[in-house]
Design a protein around this motif. Structure first.
Motif, PDB file in Angstrom:
ATOM      1  N   UNK A 159       1.550   4.384 -17.240  1.00 60.26           N
ATOM      2  CA  UNK A 159       0.493   4.513 -18.233  1.00 60.26           C
ATOM      3  C   UNK A 159       0.587   3.529 -19.370  1.00 60.26           C
ATOM      4  N   UNK A 213      11.743  -0.502 -24.446  1.00 56.48           N
ATOM      5  CA  UNK A 213      10.598  -0.479 -23.521  1.00 56.48           C
ATOM      6  C   UNK A 213      10.251  -1.929 -23.203  1.00 56.48           C
ATOM      7  N   UNK A 216       0.130  -1.080 -14.498  1.00 62.65           N
ATOM      8  CA  UNK A 216       0.497  -0.021 -13.556  1.00 62.65           C
ATOM      9  C   UNK A 216       1.812  -0.298 -12.820  1.00 62.65           C
ATOM     10  N   UNK A 220      -4.312  -4.867 -21.978  1.00 63.56           N
ATOM     11  CA  UNK A 220      -5.029  -4.133 -23.023  1.00 63.56           C
ATOM     12  C   UNK A 220      -5.570  -5.085 -24.091  1.00 63.56           C
ATOM     13  N   UNK A 221      -6.846  -5.051 -24.280  1.00 65.44           N
ATOM     14  CA  UNK A 221      -7.481  -5.959 -25.235  1.00 65.44           C
ATOM     15  C   UNK A 221      -7.937  -7.256 -24.617  1.00 65.44           C
ATOM     16  N   UNK A 258     -11.652  -7.712 -18.819  1.00 64.60           N
ATOM     17  CA  UNK A 258     -11.956  -6.469 -18.118  1.00 64.60           C
ATOM     18  C   UNK A 258     -12.289  -6.796 -16.656  1.00 64.60           C
ATOM     19  N   UNK A 309      -9.146  -3.812 -16.425  1.00 58.80           N
ATOM     20  CA  UNK A 309      -7.699  -3.878 -16.613  1.00 58.80           C
ATOM     21  C   UNK A 309      -6.990  -3.902 -15.263  1.00 58.80           C
ATOM     22  N   UNK A 318      -3.887  -4.459  -5.170  1.00 57.34           N
ATOM     23  CA  UNK A 318      -3.116  -3.231  -5.356  1.00 57.34           C
ATOM     24  C   UNK A 318      -1.843  -3.208  -4.507  1.00 57.34           C
ATOM     25  N   UNK A 358       1.559  14.819 -17.250  1.00 51.78           N
ATOM     26  CA  UNK A 358       1.078  14.142 -18.460  1.00 51.78           C
ATOM     27  C   UNK A 358       2.094  14.261 -19.585  1.00 51.78           C
ATOM     28  N   UNK A 413       7.480   8.526 -21.082  1.00 54.61           N
ATOM     29  CA  UNK A 413       6.028   8.517 -21.093  1.00 54.61           C
ATOM     30  C   UNK A 413       5.471   9.408 -19.974  1.00 54.61           C
ATOM     31  N   UNK A 414       4.290   9.985 -20.238  1.00 53.46           N
ATOM     32  CA  UNK A 414       3.597  10.664 -19.165  1.00 53.46           C
ATOM     33  C   UNK A 414       3.199   9.663 -18.094  1.00 53.46           C
ATOM     34  N   UNK A 415       3.004  10.160 -16.856  1.00 56.31           N
ATOM     35  CA  UNK A 415       2.566   9.323 -15.735  1.00 56.31           C
ATOM     36  C   UNK A 415       3.565   8.218 -15.395  1.00 56.31           C
TER      37      UNK A 415
END
Lengths: 624, 360
Positions: free
Chosen positions: B24, B41, B47, B119-120, B123, B125, B130, B327, B348-350
């Motif tokens: 996440x 971190x 992902x 992020x930012x 687009x 993201x 995959x 989460x 962190x979640x996820x």
């Protein structure tokens, strides 16, 4: 409250028209280990009495009073998970912290969908249709954990672009570094047996669900996109069981874009990707006496924070999308006297609520509110900032005791007009004994930051409009309504003003082949993200009344081949036709074109929409 | 938030750190399990999911599902040293239209899509083919990467980070997404699944690691999530069910029952496997010889820890570090002897995968 689109009379009205209280203080008590709450109907905003409130993991229960409120005291410290149950509504859930001062849960319940019978030995697709499309659950035979063959399935759809307040819990990927989740589409699935017990899937079994992408979000999520899906777990108070769903065409109607995913536990379920672009916004909560410490602020999509002694908190939100801020504060053993003062009274409570709906935080009032890119630094919500900031203000006050209804019309190139009424809602949410509501504070903001305050047209009229404020075609407008004028926003909603709509290939007096004609039109707002106008087109042969003299189109496409509704459809009869074109932007019930509520809040409801009629034209259709 | 502690059993003598991919937040968390906290971190890319440790323990390779790349993390410096694209940067979209921004910004010279799609940034993201599965070659000079979008298998040279071979694997029935890849000796094992959600069968395909010729194939459940390489065979978790299936080339698969939602698996001793059962908030200890399994819910001090995904073994083999990926994220310290959770460290979640590395 619903209005039939063809009967809208507000245009005629438009043609014709063109305090702080110094008493008390912020020192009223707020008991520790206490959770108070207010429960409303998400559709109407009505306070709901007689709702059973259960504390998950304990035997504690209570019931909402005739004001829809409840209070639970002497709770163990930590996360409190609450279940809300009322006949006719989908199960509701909420969370709060049992901490050093009382906290507030504001819960909105959603009326449940229609019951459908199901024999679980059969493969079956069951669905509930709304204006967004069919919300479906696809069962494999013998996948449910029961031997009962007379089950009832209830699918309750929820469109978070209009009803996010009814989503249970916090939509957050939490842990060490919380990240907001952006809601896309949700539904609640209840499977009940003959004994009215909830049934779930067998261990190791799954079902497939399809949830329509709301029209307002279809430009963001395309066919083939992956969206994170979660199920709400009432036991933990969290969204869990993350899997990826895929945006595909509905297997029910073959056209609606839906989020298709695997479900393992029937509960609230839906899609909400982790927010990638975040920003940290400084908010400031105040009530009628001044800045408010210990207020809980929740942002959606965003996180939760508690204000410091300056009444301020830094809160992480998704960047560049509309945000719903809600601030709450509860006082215990206190009531509000006739002058608005907080007065000690054992056993009483005061729940202050404030909401702000921001279309985009950029440029409101011509200023930039204090914010920084990325999530708020850890622990910053409690830091005390110096005065050189411009926080986003959130004013809180008790929710209105009466019930308000707003009807707002955005006239492209013209006025923004709001009719506000106060009355008593009946069981359908319609107002009875409705009277014009004066004294409201209503603001309108466009998506470029231009803001205006609406004034009452005449005292006692309940009709409000903004001087020197012209609604621009294709812009999105947000209303924030303080219906009782006590300083806190009671309801809010937004809609696009219809763009400039014009015929592309038809002209007045033109002649066209009936068998080859495809009518096309343009809309200057068509490329705006989130814009989803509905167009209504009719061809009526002058003097004709037969089946081949009339054709009509209602939909979101910008082209139409007029055909008589014969079987199979055939070209219209040659002759002279009057052709009309109207565009609508707002919330509609898809089955019968009723305008539905998209202004939501506590103690109020309403609709905001825009209509643009194009001057009728006369054309001639020729035969082969 | 303090971490939960049940008791303080003796800790492994070998100093080590635990790395967790936090999907996440585009990061890998560096966790000191003794202190029970995240020390650092590392931003790696979009992902981050599966991770593998190089045999010499010097590098961790992190699959960036959202950035069509692999990040190489240096264990000594705890920094990203390189990124590798797992497939070419595309010139056109699926509908055939030109992606002009890729030309304007010379995207074809990048080694991860995260450089632009962050992020930012540009687009959307999440972009690309995959990549999801990862395996090292026998000499640790190459990475094998499986992709979900087109069922593509890629081979990356770790010498220069270049894709040296890439191939779309032919589907079997509806099974077209290459959900995972593992190496068993001189063979590769690829799990091909149908587009999810589905109830159709998947396929477990054996390939020659040199030629990529198909050697054998057998069906499995609708949603194989992970392939655990064993000496002769490969254990596949059937995420849609409560089963694991043991595959060996040319033989019928052997089924084992665990609790619902098996995802990651960890070898915890001779013939023993720990199965992480996502949907049942539990783990199962499975004896591959007898087929018996015992399951344990992940609980500590009255709290249930949900959605376990993957686990890693402490250097002394006594503890399993388990990612609880709800989460509300936690790294669980699980004692294999007593089969209970000793600690829950907030992450962190996820979050998703975990590896144990030596401490510098």
């Amino acid at each position: 409250m619903k209005k039939t689109l063809g009967l809208v009379a507000l245009l005629g009205v438009l043609v014709a028209c063109g305090g702080d209280n110094n008493g008390g203080g912020n020192t009223a008590p707020s008991a520790p280990n206490t959770v108070a709450g207010l429960v409303t109907d998400i559709g109407s905003g009505v306070r709901l009495s007689g709702v059973t409130v259960r504390v998950v993991g304990s035997s504690r229960t209570t019931t909402t009073d005739n004001r829809g409120e409840f209070i639970l005291q002497n709770l163990p410290a930590g996360l409190v998970k609450l279940d809300f149950e009322k006949a006719g509504y989908a199960p509701g859930h909420g969370i709060a912290e049992s901490a050093s001062s009382a906290q507030t849960v504001v819960v909105a319940l959603k009326k449940e969908g229609a019951e459908q019978g199901y024999n679980p030995t059969q493969a079956r697709t069951l669905y509930q249709r709304t204006e967004a499309g069919p919300y479906a659950v696809i069962f494999q035979p013998n996948s449910l954990n029961t031997t009962d063959t007379n089950l009832r399935v209830v699918v309750t759809p929820l469109d978070p672009t209009k009803e996010d307040a009814a989503l249970p819990g916090d939509l957050v990927a939490g842990g060490a570094s919380p990240t907001p989740l952006a809601p896309v589409t949700f539904a609640e699935f209840s499977i009940l047996d003959s004994q009215n017990r909830r049934i779930n899937l067998k261990p190791g079994s799954s079902a497939i669900v399809e949830l329509p992408i709301p029209p307002e979000l279809r430009s963001r999520y395309r066919i083939g996109d992956k969206i994170h899906c979660y199920a709400y777990n009432p036991q933990t108070g969290r969204w869990e069981d993350f899997v990826e769903g895929t945006v595909e065409r509905s297997s029910v109607d073959g056209t609606t874009p839906v989020l298709r995913a695997s479900i393992r536990h029937f509960s609230w379920y839906g899609g909400a990707p982790a927010v990638q672009d975040q920003e940290c916004v400084l908010v400031e909560v105040s009530n009628r006496f001044g800045k408010l410490e210990g207020a809980v602020v929740t942002a959606r999509p965003g996180l939760r924070a508690v204000t410091n002694r300056l009444g301020q908190a830094n809160i992480t939100v998704e960047k560049g999308v509309p945000i719903n801020f809600t601030a709450t504060k509860t006082y215990t053993d206190t009531f509000v006297d006739a002058n608005g003062n907080l007065v000690p009274k054992p056993g009483a409570k005061v729940i202050d609520i404030g909401r702000v709906y921001e279309d985009d935080l950029i440029g409101l009032d011509g200023k930039n509110y204090t914010r920084t890119p990325g999530p708020c630094p850890s622990g910053s919500s409690q830091s005390v900032r110096t005065a050189a900031t411009n926080p986003l203000p959130i004013r809180v006050a008790p929710a209105p005791e009466g019930f308000f209804q707003a009807t707002a019309l955005l006239q492209p190139g013209g006025l923004a007009f709001v009719q506000l009424e106060k009355g008593i809602p009946n069981a359908d949410g319609d107002l009875e004994n409705a009277k014009p509501a004066s004294g409201a504070n209503i603001t309108i903001t466009d998506n470029a930051g231009k803001t205006a305050t609406l004034s009452e047209l005449a005292p006692g009229s309940g009709a409000y409009f903004a001087n020197n404020f012209t609604v621009e075609p294709g812009k999105r407008y947000t209303l924030n309504i303080d219906a009782d004028g006590n300083g806190s926003v009671d309801g809010s909603g937004s809609a696009f003003a219809v763009g400039n709509v014009a015929w592309s290939n038809l002209v007045n007096g033109g002649s066209y082949s009936a068998s080859n004609l495809t009518a096309t039109w343009s809309d200057s707002a068509a490329s705006q993200p989130g814009y989803n106008a509905l167009y209504m087109v009719s061809f009526q042969r002058n003097g004709g009344s037969g089946v081949s003299d009339f054709a009509v189109y209602v939909g979101s496409e910008r082209s139409f081949q007029p055909r008589a509704q014969t079987s199979p459809p055939t070209p219209l009869a040659p002759g002279t036709y009057t052709v009309t074109l109207n565009a609508f932007s707002g919330a509609l019930n898809g089955s019968n074109l009723n305008i539905t509520d998209n202004i939501t809040g506590v103690g109020m409801q309403g609709q905001i929409y825009s209509i643009q009629p194009v001057n009728p034209i006369t054309i001639t259709l020729t035969g082969p | 938030m303090p971490f939960l502690v049940a008791c303080s059993s003796a800790w492994p003598r070998d100093a080590h750190l635990v790395l967790v991919s936090q999907a996440g937040s585009s990061t890998v968390a560096v966790i000191d399990p003794r202190q029970g906290k995240t020390l650092q971190r590392i931003t790696v890319g979009g992902l981050p999911h599966r991770m593998v440790l190089s045999p010499d323990g010097s590098k961790v390779y992190v699959v960036l599902v959202g950035s069509q790349a692999v990040a190489e993390v240096d264990v000594r410096s705890l920094a990203v040293t390189r990124t590798f694209l797992t497939a070419p940067v595309p010139e056109r979209r699926a509908d055939g239209s030109l992606i002009q921004a890729h030309f304007d910004q010379d995207a074809f010279t990048q080694t991860t899509c995260f450089a632009c799609h962050n992020p930012g940034g540009a687009k959307p993201f999440i972009v690309g083919e995959r990549p999801v599965g990862i395996a090292l070659s026998s000499d640790a000079s190459r990475l094998f990467i499986s992709h979900i979008r087109q069922g593509r298998l890629s081979e990356i040279s770790l010498k220069d980070g270049a894709v040296v071979r890439s191939q779309d694997l032919p589907p079997t029935g509806a099974a077209s997404e290459a959900a995972d890849v593992a190496r068993v000796g001189s063979k590769l094992v690829v799990a091909l699944r149908p587009r999810q959600p589905s109830t159709e069968a998947s396929a477990v395909r054996w390939l020659d690691a040199q030629t990529w010729q198909t050697l054998a194939e057998a069906p499995t459940g609708a949603d194989p999530a992970f392939v655990l390489p064993l000496e002769e065979g490969a254990l596949v978790s059937n995420f849609e069910s409560n089963t694991l299936s043991l595959h060996t080339p040319g033989a019928a698969p052997r089924l084992f029952t665990v609790t619902p939602g098996p995802l990651g698996m960890l070898r915890v001793g001779k013939g023993q496997v720990l199965s992480l059962n996502y949907y049942s908030n539990a783990v199962s200890l499975l004896n591959l010889e007898t087929g018996e399994s015992q399951s344990y819910r992940l609980e500590l001090a009255g709290q249930t820890f949900v959605n376990p995904t993957h686990a890693a073994l402490s250097p002394d083999g006594r503890l399993a570090y388990i990612v609880s990926s709800g989460t509300e994220g936690h790294l669980l310290v699980f004692d294999l002897k007593s089969s209970r959770v000793l600690r829950a460290i907030p992450i962190d979640g996820l979050s998703f995968d975990v590896v144990v590395v030596g401490r510098k």
